[in-house]
Design an enzyme around this catalytic site. Structure first.
Site, PDB file in Angstrom:
ATOM      1  N   HIS A 136       0.824  -1.222   0.000  1.00  0.00           N
ATOM      2  CA  HIS A 136       0.000   0.000   0.000  1.00  0.00           C
ATOM      3  C   HIS A 136       0.851   1.263   0.000  1.00  0.00           C
ATOM      4  O   HIS A 136       2.049   1.233   0.294  1.00  0.00           O
ATOM      5  CB  HIS A 136      -0.915   0.020   1.227  1.00  0.00           C
ATOM      6  CG  HIS A 136      -2.135  -0.826   1.080  1.00  0.00           C
ATOM      7  ND1 HIS A 136      -2.128  -2.179   1.318  1.00  0.00           N
ATOM      8  CD2 HIS A 136      -3.405  -0.523   0.703  1.00  0.00           C
ATOM      9  CE1 HIS A 136      -3.335  -2.665   1.100  1.00  0.00           C
ATOM     10  NE2 HIS A 136      -4.141  -1.690   0.728  1.00  0.00           N
ATOM     11  N   LYS A 140      -1.066   5.050   4.595  1.00  0.00           N
ATOM     12  CA  LYS A 140      -2.050   4.166   5.243  1.00  0.00           C
ATOM     13  C   LYS A 140      -1.690   3.984   6.725  1.00  0.00           C
ATOM     14  O   LYS A 140      -0.529   3.721   7.042  1.00  0.00           O
ATOM     15  CB  LYS A 140      -2.071   2.810   4.524  1.00  0.00           C
ATOM     16  CG  LYS A 140      -3.087   1.822   5.068  1.00  0.00           C
ATOM     17  CD  LYS A 140      -3.268   0.645   4.128  1.00  0.00           C
ATOM     18  CE  LYS A 140      -4.208  -0.408   4.699  1.00  0.00           C
ATOM     19  NZ  LYS A 140      -5.549   0.149   4.982  1.00  0.00           N
TER      20      LYS A 140
END
Ligand SMILES: NC(=O)C1=CN([C@@H]2O[C@H](COP(=O)(O)OP(=O)(O)OC[C@H]3O[C@@H](n4cnc5c(N)ncnc54)[C@H](O)[C@@H]3O)[C@@H](O)[C@H]2O)C=CC1
Ligand SMILES: O=C(O)C1=N[C@H](C(=O)O)C[C@H](O)C1
EC number: 1.17.1.8
Length: 251
Positions: A136, A140
């Protein structure tokens, strides 16, 4: 027209949801709220369905408040545990509309991710080894991703149903490099500038490997799934708590 309010409207996902709701022919934006706003402004007279994309630390409280307001909720925020889900069910039972209240939570709204999860559960019982890698963007806040946790639970469930032994692993020393073990499945998290949301499931047998990979390159990939959930909640989704977009797809 389905009247949709968005909670977390200033966030990365929330702002895409606001745009998607504004652009769809059958939805109209009611309220767009974010941190510090009073969620009790959302009520059945102004909202049919709420979409909630905030942060794991506040999502449960938001959902409980919205259930108390008697509005149906689509939740994309991660961080759900069995204990939190039990609180949601309790709140529905004790809320203003226990027979008709709908709460829908999806770890991932991208069709690629939902299908990857589906194929993963089908493949899981045929392979001795299984590991999950999620990758990711570095902004995040939670790791591993909600999707990866969901995937690992799905693999574990399929292995259990097939009566399989634990995955083989002779590791004796582990300074954290083997990842987090979720239901017996190792889950690894990568955070890298340039990435958005990606997941790879690695299956192995002696002499062979299967890799199932899903890539969301852009947040637009989540919007058809969010709108599908909104439409289902506004029409024929079952009352109560539903988890996973697979429930709304003909898989
Ligand atoms: N289910 C899915 O398909 C997807 C889920 N996610 C999840 O959605 C969540 C949000 O992700 P992002 O939008 O990237 O995060 P973000 O940090 O960009 O946005 C979160 C927003 O929530 C707001 N917020 C914080 N506390 C609040 C409160 N008490 N009430 C109302 N708003 C509040 C923040 O001000 C911010 O605008 C994360 O849990 C992420 O993992 C992200 C992408 C896809
Ligand atoms: O934070 C994100 O970006 C994402 N969060 C969800 C998760 O934790 O699984 C869904 C997707 O991976 C994007």
């Amino acid at each position: 027209m389905i009247k949709v309010s968005v909670v977390g409207a200033k966030g990365r996902m929330g702002s895409y949801v606001v745009e998607a709701v504004n652009n769809a022919a059958d939805t109209q934006l009611a309220l767009a709220l974010d941190a510090g706003d009073d969620l009790t402004r959302i009520a059945p007279d102004n909202t049919d369905v709420v979409v909630e994309f905030t942060v794991p630390s506040v999502s449960l409280n938001n959902v409980l408040t919205l259930i108390g307001q008697g509005v149906d909720v689509v939740v994309g925020t991660t961080g759900w545990t069995d204990e939190k889900l039990a609180q949601v069910k309790e709140a529905i039972a004790g809320g203003p509309k226990p027979e008709t209240q709908k709460v829908f939570i999806a770890p991932n709204f991208a069709i690629s991710a939902v299908l990857a999860d589906y194929f993963t559960t089908k493949a899981a019982r045929y392979f001795e080894s299984a590991e999950v890698i999620e990758l990711h963007h570095p902004t995040k806040v939670d790791a591993p991703s909600g999707t990866a946790i969901h995937t690992a639970h799905g693999i574990a469930e399929a292995r259990k149903a097939a009566g399989m032994a634990p995955v083989p692993d002779a590791t004796e020393t582990d300074g954290g490099s083997r990842g987090q073990v979720v239901d017996g499945i190792h889950v690894h998290a990568v955070r890298l500038r340039g990435l958005n949301a990606h997941e790879e499931v690695l299956f192995g047998n002696a002499g062979e490997q299967l890799t199932i990979r899903a890539d969301s390159f852009d947040r637009t990939s989540f919007m058809p799934g969010v709108l599908l959930a909104v439409r289902k909640l506004a029409t024929d989704a079952p009352a109560g708590l539903t988890i996973g977009l697979d429930h709304f797809l003909d898989l």
